[in-house]
Write a protein that holds these residues in place. Structure first.
Motif, PDB file in Angstrom:
ATOM      1  N   LEU A 214      40.726  36.722  37.711  1.00  0.00           N
ATOM      2  CA  LEU A 214      41.317  35.449  37.288  1.00  0.00           C
ATOM      3  C   LEU A 214      42.818  35.428  37.555  1.00  0.00           C
ATOM      4  N   ASP A 217      43.477  35.102  41.353  1.00  0.00           N
ATOM      5  CA  ASP A 217      43.219  33.738  41.806  1.00  0.00           C
ATOM      6  C   ASP A 217      44.418  32.850  41.515  1.00  0.00           C
ATOM      7  N   GLN A 240      35.140  25.975  39.270  1.00  0.00           N
ATOM      8  CA  GLN A 240      35.170  25.885  37.813  1.00  0.00           C
ATOM      9  C   GLN A 240      34.059  26.731  37.196  1.00  0.00           C
ATOM     10  N   LEU A 243      35.102  30.351  37.361  1.00  0.00           N
ATOM     11  CA  LEU A 243      36.144  30.615  36.376  1.00  0.00           C
ATOM     12  C   LEU A 243      35.563  30.777  34.975  1.00  0.00           C
ATOM     13  N   GLN A 247      35.572  34.213  32.834  1.00  0.00           N
ATOM     14  CA  GLN A 247      36.239  34.176  31.530  1.00  0.00           C
ATOM     15  C   GLN A 247      35.311  34.688  30.433  1.00  0.00           C
TER      16      GLN A 247
END
Length: 343
Positions: A214, A217, A240, A243, A247
């Motif tokens: 993350l 990126d 999305q 991500l 996460q």
């Protein structure tokens, strides 16, 4: 000015062999900025997925290693695969390191053909990039390494590099510093070598840690905007959905570590108070084997320089000014004291 200061000044202008780099023609002479394709993927460098066969296919895998260090982390994982592919019983990388075939001095590159059958038809090369003495791998060294890796592999005709983000492991660099060094290293190595009409090189950073993916990126997005006009970075950001998945996995790992830490604290309290553990407390994880700590110490005039490297972290080089006569006297006193006790 100390030797270290001189090294830092020379880092951006000299190659590891202390040979001045010939000036490169600006990419603008070709009509457009240099183009570099960058990807960030979550995965294991030792087991690349189907994406590795995309056009252009991955034709070089880059990992790092410190001088005199046995395979660790990603290097060790890839070593297992390559050792098995060569039908060796013992670690191939370890044997090559012990015989000084793999030197791992700063920006010293060891190239080995990838023997795995799944890559048949692609001339893929394993690259072990030297990171120098443990504890001495700073930002100037990272920039040298990035430039030399891209320079050498591009001249060998390699088009797509898959690598672990060297500098992001045990070093204290931020995700931005790591990505910036590699992108600028590629720019410095390739400017004037290829035109800006075609993609000069593709670099895929492969990382197992979801949180770091993350961060990488976000860093590449930022750098692509900063360098716009000077270099074209073709980067497809994580979706999305990706991500969110990363996460969630990152948060799961954080919560797991919290639970394990809490269980260890509770176990210590019970040990002190003599309380019996509750039935619902899970078994404690097996304590990992102790890892050696490598300490590098050097002396120049009255300046002592030291750095340390463990299996999970690195202590950057630090300098202290101390009288060499005092150090020698203390050393002699300690030696005499030890001898006296032995007698």
């Amino acid at each position: 000015m100390t030797k270290r200061d001189i090294e830092n000044v020379l880092a951006s202008n000299l190659s590891p062999g202390l040979t001045p780099l010939s000036p490169s023609a600006p990419s603008e002479q070709f009509g457009s900025p240099l183009r570099i394709q960058v990807e960030v993927r979550h995965g294991d460098i030792a087991e690349l997925g189907e994406w590795a066969a995309d056009d252009p296919p991955v034709d070089a895998i880059v990992i790092g290693n410190h001088l005199g260090e046995m395979p660790q982390g990603a290097c060790k994982a890839l070593d297992r695969k390559i050792t098995a592919a060569y039908s060796q019983q013992d670690s191939l990388f370890t044997q090559l390191i012990q015989r000084n075939v793999i030197r791992s001095e700063l920006a010293n590159l060891f190239l080995l053909p990838d023997p795995r059958l799944e890559h048949k038809g692609v001339e893929r090369t394993i690259v072990i990039a030297g990171q120098g003495m443990p504890g001495s791998f700073g930002q100037p060294e990272l920039k040298i390494l990035a430039r030399e890796v891209c320079w050498v592999l591009s001249r060998l005709g390699k088009k797509h590099l898959a690598m672990v983000p060297l500098g992001a492991g045990r070093s204290s660099f931020t995700a931005y510093q790591v990505m910036d060094a590699w992108i600028r290293g590629a720019k410095n190595a390739l400017t004037g070598w290829v035109s800006g009409e075609d993609v000069a090189i593709s670099i895929t950073f492969v990382e197992t840690d979801e949180e770091k993916v993350l961060d990488f990126d976000e860093a590449v997005r930022s750098i692509a905007k900063e360098l716009e006009g000077r270099i074209t970075i073709e980067y497809t950001p994580l979706t999305q959905e990706e991500l969110i998945q990363l996460q969630e996995k990152a948060e799961e790992k954080i919560e797991k570590k919290k639970r394990e830490r809490s269980n260890r604290f509770q176990a210590r309290i019970r040990q002190v108070t003599g309380q019996a553990p509750p039935d619902n407390i899970p078994d404690q994880p097996t304590k990992p084997a102790a890892q050696p700590i490598r300490v590098n110490i050097s002396c120049e005039n009255s300046t002592y320089r030291f750095g340390a490297l463990t299996g999970t972290a690195a202590i950057p080089e630090r300098e202290i000014h101390l009288s060499t006569d005092l150090v020698s006297k203390v050393n002699d006193d300690l030696a005499a004291s030890t001898t006296a006790r032995a007698d």
